[in-house]
Design a protein around this motif. Structure first.
Motif, PDB file in Angstrom:
ATOM      1  N   ARG A  28       0.960  -1.226  -0.041  1.00 27.40           N
ATOM      2  CA  ARG A  28      -0.110   0.002   0.004  1.00 27.40           C
ATOM      3  C   ARG A  28       0.702   1.289  -0.159  1.00 27.40           C
ATOM      4  O   ARG A  28       0.536   2.282  -0.751  1.00 27.40           O
ATOM      5  CB  ARG A  28      -0.891  -0.114   1.049  1.00 27.40           C
ATOM      6  CG  ARG A  28      -2.025  -0.907   1.316  1.00 27.40           C
ATOM      7  CD  ARG A  28      -3.317  -0.826   0.058  1.00 27.40           C
ATOM      8  NE  ARG A  28      -2.579  -1.342  -1.272  1.00 27.40           N
ATOM      9  CZ  ARG A  28      -2.802  -2.497  -1.601  1.00 27.40           C
ATOM     10  NH1 ARG A  28      -3.190  -3.542  -0.805  1.00 27.40           N
ATOM     11  NH2 ARG A  28      -2.268  -2.737  -2.837  1.00 27.40           N
ATOM     12  N   THR A  29       1.969   1.335   0.627  1.00 29.95           N
ATOM     13  CA  THR A  29       2.892   2.484   0.673  1.00 29.95           C
ATOM     14  C   THR A  29       3.551   2.637  -0.505  1.00 29.95           C
ATOM     15  O   THR A  29       3.680   3.754  -0.959  1.00 29.95           O
ATOM     16  CB  THR A  29       3.923   2.511   2.006  1.00 29.95           C
ATOM     17  OG1 THR A  29       4.435   1.130   1.836  1.00 29.95           O
ATOM     18  CG2 THR A  29       3.181   2.637   3.206  1.00 29.95           C
ATOM     19  N   GLY A  74       8.779   3.713  -0.686  1.00 27.20           N
ATOM     20  CA  GLY A  74       7.740   3.084  -0.164  1.00 27.20           C
ATOM     21  C   GLY A  74       7.743   1.635   0.471  1.00 27.20           C
ATOM     22  O   GLY A  74       7.195   1.383   1.603  1.00 27.20           O
ATOM     23  N   GLY A  78       7.231   1.374   4.506  1.00 29.61           N
ATOM     24  CA  GLY A  78       5.947   0.647   4.953  1.00 29.61           C
ATOM     25  C   GLY A  78       6.442  -0.567   5.875  1.00 29.61           C
ATOM     26  O   GLY A  78       5.648  -0.735   6.642  1.00 29.61           O
TER      27      GLY A  78
END
Length: 191
Positions: A28-29, A74, A78
């Motif tokens: 998701r990140t 990311g 995360g």
């Protein structure tokens, strides 16, 4: 993610809970960072174009570089955020969160579309398809001269954005009844 990890019947039986949760948050990140990075590149280039400033390099090269950085940042962010948030939590708390992620149809749909896009982007970056044409530079300009690492990681990041946008478009078309209309037209064409 439920296609790769067996979903337990009960929360406390969920296996691989740490890996599931870390993978979910990192994914998701990466999506968030890739969307943000792509948006910044497009906005920056659009504003400079409106101001009449000449841009060096290609849009694709800028997008691939931004998305390669987004994928790396990311993923690291995360994992770090998950570890910080879950520090001191019991095994059952990890299992509970992983169990809920694996049982969320929306999360599983998002995972599938995003991962499919990322894989396609990675493979395109790996093959160089779309960035070279018979040894001549194609419309994407300097993207061909980028390293394999930047092309593959950037392709995966950009592909995840395309996957998410495709999911949103498909779900919107599905709600509007357009998918059924197209399916009927295809059926009549085949007859």
């Amino acid at each position: 993610m439920d296609r790769f990890v067996k979903v337990a019947e009960y929360t406390e039986d969920q296996q691989h809970s740490e890996a599931v949760l870390l993978t979910h948050v990192a994914h998701r990140t990466v999506n968030l960072a890739a969307c943000g990075g792509s948006g910044v590149v497009v906005a920056y280039r659009a504003l400079n174009s409106l101001r009449g400033k000449a841009m060096t390099g290609s849009m694709m090269g800028s997008l691939l570089r931004a998305n390669a950085a987004a994928l790396l940042i990311g993923t690291a962010a995360g994992v770090a955020m998950t570890e910080a948030r879950m520090a001191g939590k019991t095994t059952v708390e990890w299992q509970d969160r992983a169990y809920r992620v694996l049982n969320s149809a929306g999360q599983n749909t998002t995972d599938e579309w995003s991962a499919a896009g990322a894989m396609a982007g990675f493979m395109l970056g790996l093959s160089g398809l779309g960035v070279a044409n018979g040894g001549k530079t194609a419309s994407v300009g300097t993207a061909r001269s980028l390293s394999l690492t930047v092309r593959t990681l950037g392709g995966a990041g950009l592909g995840s954005v395309v996957g998410l946008l495709s999911m949103v478009g498909y779900q919107s078309a599905l709600k509007a009844g357009l998918v059924d209309v197209v399916a009927e037209k295809v059926k009549t064409l085949r007859e």
